[in-house]
Design a protein around this motif. Structure first.
Motif: not given
Ligand code: HEM
Length: 288
Positions: A35-37, A39-41, A113-115
């Protein structure tokens, strides 16, 4: 080691409910990653999807997927490898180490990735800089990471390096407790991360009058926002089934004669409670 090819003894402990719950939890964790793939993909931003995967221009998008894949899916599968399917002890241990190592790789990518996304302007779709470590999500996430990382290192030292047996036996309950708690903290971090994005993307529906028809108003939210909520609920269900999978049902254990034992200071195994049923010491994992 002759004992290495014996079936992992922990396999004997879970009841059928624990095992079914374990499989369900793994399927749910995998669904959350998928589901995250999505949402973000997916790139159709008019529908609320978040722009696609591109390490150079959209680095942040790897963070949620890699964190949940590592700290939830891989970590859960590693934990349950001792409990779901009867396999040789050597194979079970290899699977446990392998999934935990995959988790460490995933969370290293996810954290970088977040930093990188926050600290380099040209790594974001909106070319902005973002603050680090200010939110409840980031504190809970960091706590989960520190606990998980310490438990990984201590587990490595105790069970993959030469170590006296009584050290291994004594550390096992803490290893199990810290590993399970890190999993639940990671699930909570995932849910709070989704909530943070939900607010950031202005997902809350606007109403002009009293909201008397909740489903109608809910359906005014775009697909991406609804998917954030659904993913959070799938993570919550993952927590429920993981807890059920790890739950020690004393009634079943007593029937099977596999009640947990405690160790005294000389590491001699002694039964935890007096029971008329015969306690089979051979069922207890003493050589992890
Ligand atoms: C296992 C799950 C997760 C862990 C352990 C985790 C951990 C972290 C940590 C430690 C940070 C701080 C980094 C920084 O401030 O530069 C962070 C930031 C962030 N994470 Fe996560 N995360 C997880 C999952 C998610 C998910 C699923 C989402 C959203 C869908 C998300 C969204 C964010 C956002 C928006 C930030 C930047 C803002 C902030 O620092 O709060 N995270 N995460």
């Amino acid at each position: 080691m002759a004992d290495d090819n014996a079936k992992s003894k922990l396999y004997n402990r879970p009841g059928i409910i624990n095992k079914i719950a374990g499989f369900v939890a793994i399927v749910l964790a995998l669904s959350a990653v998928i589901m995250l793939c999505v949402l973000f993909g997916r790139t159709d931003e008019s529908q609320g999807y978040l722009g696609g995967f591109n390490w150079i221009e959209n680095t942040f998008n790897y963070h949620p997927v890699m964190m949940v894949a590592g700290l939830v899916f891989c970590c859960l599968t590693a934990i349950l490898s001792y409990r779901l399917v009867p396999m040789s002890k050597r194979f079970t241990k290899a699977m446990h180490v392998c999934f935990h190592s995959c988790a460490v790789i995933c969370l290293s990518i996810g954290l970088s990735a977040v930093f990188i996304g926050n600290d380099y302007q040209n790594r974001n779709q909106d070319d902005k800089l973002y603050a680090n470590l200010f939110s409840l999500h980031s504190f809970v996430g960091l706590a989960a990471l520190i606990l998980y990382g310490s438990n990984y290192l201590l587990g490595f030292c105790h069970y993959l390096m030469p170590m006296p047996m009584d050290y291994r036996v004594r550390y096992m309950p803490s290893h199990v407790f810290a590993g399970s708690f890190a999993l639940f903290a990671a699930i909570f971090a995932g849910i709070s991360g989704l909530q943070e994005l939900f607010t950031e993307y202005g997902c809350a529906p606007q109403v002009q009058s009293e909201d008397l028809d909740t489903t109608k108003v809910y359906n005014t939210m775009n697909a991406g926002c609804q998917l954030m909520n659904s993913t959070g609920l799938v993570l919550l269900a993952t927590a429920f089934f993981s807890a059920l999978a790890l739950w020690e049902n004393h009634a079943v254990s007593a029937r099977q004669g596999t009640l947990p034992l405690r160790t005294d200071l000389t590491t001699k195994l002694i039964p935890n409670q007096s029971s008329s049923s015969e306690i089979r010491l051979s069922h207890i994992e003493t050589n992890p």
